[in-house]
Design a protein around this motif. Sequence first.
Motif, short mmCIF file in Angstrom:
data_model
loop_
_atom_site.label_atom_id
_atom_site.label_comp_id
_atom_site.label_asym_id
_atom_site.label_seq_id
_atom_site.Cartn_x
_atom_site.Cartn_y
_atom_site.Cartn_z
N UNK A 1 0.83 -1.20 0.00
CA UNK A 1 0.00 0.00 0.00
C UNK A 1 0.86 1.25 0.00
N UNK A 2 1.98 1.20 0.76
CA UNK A 2 2.88 2.35 0.77
C UNK A 2 3.51 2.57 -0.60
N UNK A 3 3.81 1.42 -1.32
CA UNK A 3 4.41 1.57 -2.65
C UNK A 3 3.48 2.31 -3.61
N UNK A 4 2.19 2.05 -3.52
CA UNK A 4 1.24 2.67 -4.45
C UNK A 4 1.17 4.19 -4.28
N UNK A 5 1.55 4.67 -3.11
CA UNK A 5 1.46 6.11 -2.85
C UNK A 5 2.80 6.81 -3.05
N UNK B 1 11.67 -1.05 -0.82
CA UNK B 1 10.44 -1.68 -0.32
C UNK B 1 10.29 -3.08 -0.86
N UNK B 2 10.74 -3.33 -2.10
CA UNK B 2 10.68 -4.70 -2.63
C UNK B 2 11.58 -5.64 -1.83
N UNK B 3 12.79 -5.17 -1.49
CA UNK B 3 13.66 -6.01 -0.65
C UNK B 3 13.02 -6.29 0.70
N UNK B 4 12.39 -5.28 1.29
CA UNK B 4 11.72 -5.47 2.58
C UNK B 4 10.60 -6.50 2.46
N UNK B 5 9.80 -6.40 1.35
CA UNK B 5 8.71 -7.36 1.15
C UNK B 5 9.28 -8.77 0.99
N UNK B 6 10.37 -8.92 0.24
CA UNK B 6 10.94 -10.25 0.03
C UNK B 6 11.50 -10.82 1.34
N UNK B 7 12.09 -9.98 2.16
CA UNK B 7 12.59 -10.48 3.46
C UNK B 7 11.44 -10.98 4.33
N UNK C 1 17.19 -6.04 -9.99
CA UNK C 1 16.30 -6.98 -10.68
C UNK C 1 14.90 -6.45 -10.76
N UNK C 2 14.48 -5.72 -9.76
CA UNK C 2 13.10 -5.24 -9.74
C UNK C 2 12.88 -4.12 -10.75
N UNK C 3 13.94 -3.51 -11.31
CA UNK C 3 13.76 -2.44 -12.30
C UNK C 3 13.52 -2.99 -13.69
N UNK C 4 13.64 -4.31 -13.87
CA UNK C 4 13.40 -4.91 -15.19
C UNK C 4 11.91 -5.00 -15.45
N UNK C 5 11.57 -4.80 -16.68
CA UNK C 5 10.16 -4.92 -17.04
C UNK C 5 9.80 -6.37 -17.23
#
Length: 932
Positions: free
Chosen positions: A697-701, A716-722, A838-842
């Motif tokens: 939810x924080x990412x969307x804002x 935030x992606x690294x935090x979610x994966x952890x 890696x998360x910047x790849x489409x």
Amino acid sequence: MEKTLVKQSIHTLHNKRFVLYYGIGLLMTILVFSALTFWTDQRAIALYQALINDNVIPEGQQILEQLSHLRLERVLVSTGFVTLCIALNALLLRYQREYLREHNQTVKRRIHDHATERLTSKEYYAGLFGNSSLGVLVADREGHIAFINSSMQDMLHLPASVNIENLNWMTSLPFANSSLSELVKLHLENNTALTTDEVLTLADDLIVHWRLHLTPQFQGGRPINKLLIFVEDITELQQEQEQLYKKQAQLQGVLENVPVMLEAFDKEGQLVFWNAESERVTGYSKSTMLKNPQALEKLYPEDSYRRYVKYTLTNNFDKTFDEHSFTLQASDGTTRTINWFKLSSRSPVVDWDCWAMGIDITQQKRVEEALRKAHQQLRAVFDTIPAGVSVVDTELNIIDLSDTLLKIYGLPDRQSVIGRKCHEVYYQSAIKCSQCTVAQVLETGKAVTRITMPDESANIGGTFKIYTSPIKDEYGKIWGAVECIMDVTDLKQAEDTYQQFSKRVQALHEIDQAILGAQSPEAIVQAALSHLRRLIACQRAMVLDINKTGEARVLGVEVSGDTDLKITKGGQIGILNPKALREGWIQGSKDLAEEQNLSLIQQTLYEEGVRSYLILPLLVQQQLVGTLNLESDRPNFFTPEHVDIASEVATSLAIALRQARLHEQTRYDAATKAALLDEVNHRVKNNLASIIGLVYAEQRYIPENLPQYEFYMAMTNRLINRIKRLATVHNMLSATEWSPLPLSELISQVVYTSLEILPRNQRAEVDIYPSPSQCEKGKTKPLPPLESLHTAQDNEIDGSVPVCVLVDSKQASSLALILYELVTNTIKYSGPENGTEATSLSQAGKPNGLELPTKTIHITIKTTMKDKKICLEYRDDGDGYPEDVLHLKRYNVGLYLIQRLVRSNLRGTFKLSNEHGAITVLYFDQGENIKP
């Protein structure tokens, strides 16, 4: 003279005191005179002052001033005079003190001279040594003789008229020689006494042995020029000693060659004599044994036995003739038995603290030991035969009998019956028994067997079987008979007891089976009581359950149909003496009608018709869980056998009740624990999912035009994966009810979920040693299909053998985060474009519209363990760690997180290196709660 000098010193001291008192008196007189003069002047001044005031004398003021000056002059003159007197007195005292000091020194010098003169006077020495039996000579340090007594003149054969002042004992007398002179000079220089024995030749070639004692004299602690010489004639003593030496040499030769061992010890416990026989028997020579502190260790190697031998031989505690036998070890390793006779107390020898004579009885001892063992064996066999054995001669006299037969007939000892008739001893009869089998055997020469008659059995207390056989000599002539009496009473009693015990065991077995077949406490009690009443036919049997507060309730009851004794099942009831029951005591009464002062519970039982009862405690680990009550309407109903049976049933019943309660409590606790664990797992799972949702939810804002948009999205992606890795570990632990996890399975699950962030133009090959299927065959759940992940099956790397290890829940969580960081680092720095997130790849794998090349990354993970130390090695085929990272000089968030987790949570260490890629090795201990 000394008294006169002392008196003079005292008179001088009195003169000194007189001068002191005279000076003090003169001083007091001057002071009084000055005081009176001052008082008179004061009176005159006061009178003139009064006249001036009355104007009687006009010139009074001048006169008053003159009087004042006169008074001052008089005071000064008086003061000066006093000071002069004091100075004269002090000078006089000083001269008196100097005179007294010189006088005292003179007195001391006169006393010393007088004492020295007395020590050098002939009269003084004549008074001391004139009548001495020893020869006494007084001379100075140069050898000039000042005094010689009559004994010395007789010893030197000097006439009475000789002038001793012309003699010098060092040069002219017979005992003067160069060696003695040098020795005397040495002792005189050191002012020490000298004692020496000299052999001298006197007139007529007379040879004498003299003992000289030379002592320097001292006065006031200082040596003076005088020597005292004492001469003792030891000629006869020396001759006697020489004769003694000759006899000793003869005796030494005898002792050396006597055919017995002789050994002697000094006060230190060391050997001082060891003869030829001792050398022959032991093989040790004199040079080896004499004065050798380890001599006894050679003969007696065992420490405690050696100390016992030494104590026995070297301690004269026994004043009588003492004999001991010891076993020693010879030099060739053989053992010898020596019979020692300690003769120290009876025949003491000079310089021998103790001595003993020994005889080698090794061969004799061996023969005696063989005979003794043979006799002991025969005697042991004879006495340990289960049957009583008796040996009689042809006259029916008892020759021997065994201990068993003594016990059968109750005889006191063997010696009191040997030689007596067998019928007198065994049957107290003066005539031969009518059924005597011995007489029959002696007559026929054949063995006979019989069973004792009832009257015999009553006499000896049982039934016996008697075997009688003849004894023949080497020529076949019968010289006696042997009678064996076998007690067969126990056999019959054993048969009866066995039958009764079999019935009892069968009944108890049925009770145990019934107890084991039941589930609830009530069913267990009912099954036990129904079978118990078959063994004990009492009118009522019941079991009381006692809770923790001490309240009792009826758990089960079994009542006979022909009695009025009844009780409601489950009702409350009182118990008798709970304290005694907790201590394991059995309570009961033979007849309540004969009891005095019945308690309330006993009165209730009596009113119900109970006459006798038993109450047995049900104890488990010293805890009272209930009672077994047996009641009857007949007095004296219960027997000791009933008590034994009831006690065995009570023991089994107590354990069964405790197990049933524990089983119920265990099932209840397990259900409660499972419910709580499910609830906790559910809440944790929901909380982790909620946290992940909050981060999304924080990412969307986050505004896309934000300058650091890519950085915040990656973070935030690294935090979610952890958090997802923690959720993965939590799901695995929940599935196994939080038991230890196989490390290989944990690695597979974490790596699989971590590779979900791979871009589409990358693939990964992962080798895990050992594989999860090797660690938990049949238990590991299959991984979801993923082309980029595979596990090793039967491989070994680097020459070390991977092993299957387990990790606990705390270690699993930390390892999941560490593995995620390592996999993320590999994906980040081993891709086609190092440094690209890696998360910047489409989804198409085309950042900024460009086609990226495809690359395969290789990951190898191996686990080994040694001495409870787990080693986890992670490898990839990337470019490796930079130099500053290898030396831990630069940190990113992932490396910092790995370092903290390894050191704080795993209590281990980690090491970074490069070898065809990056290598990370973790070392940590196995969990304490994990069993090997």
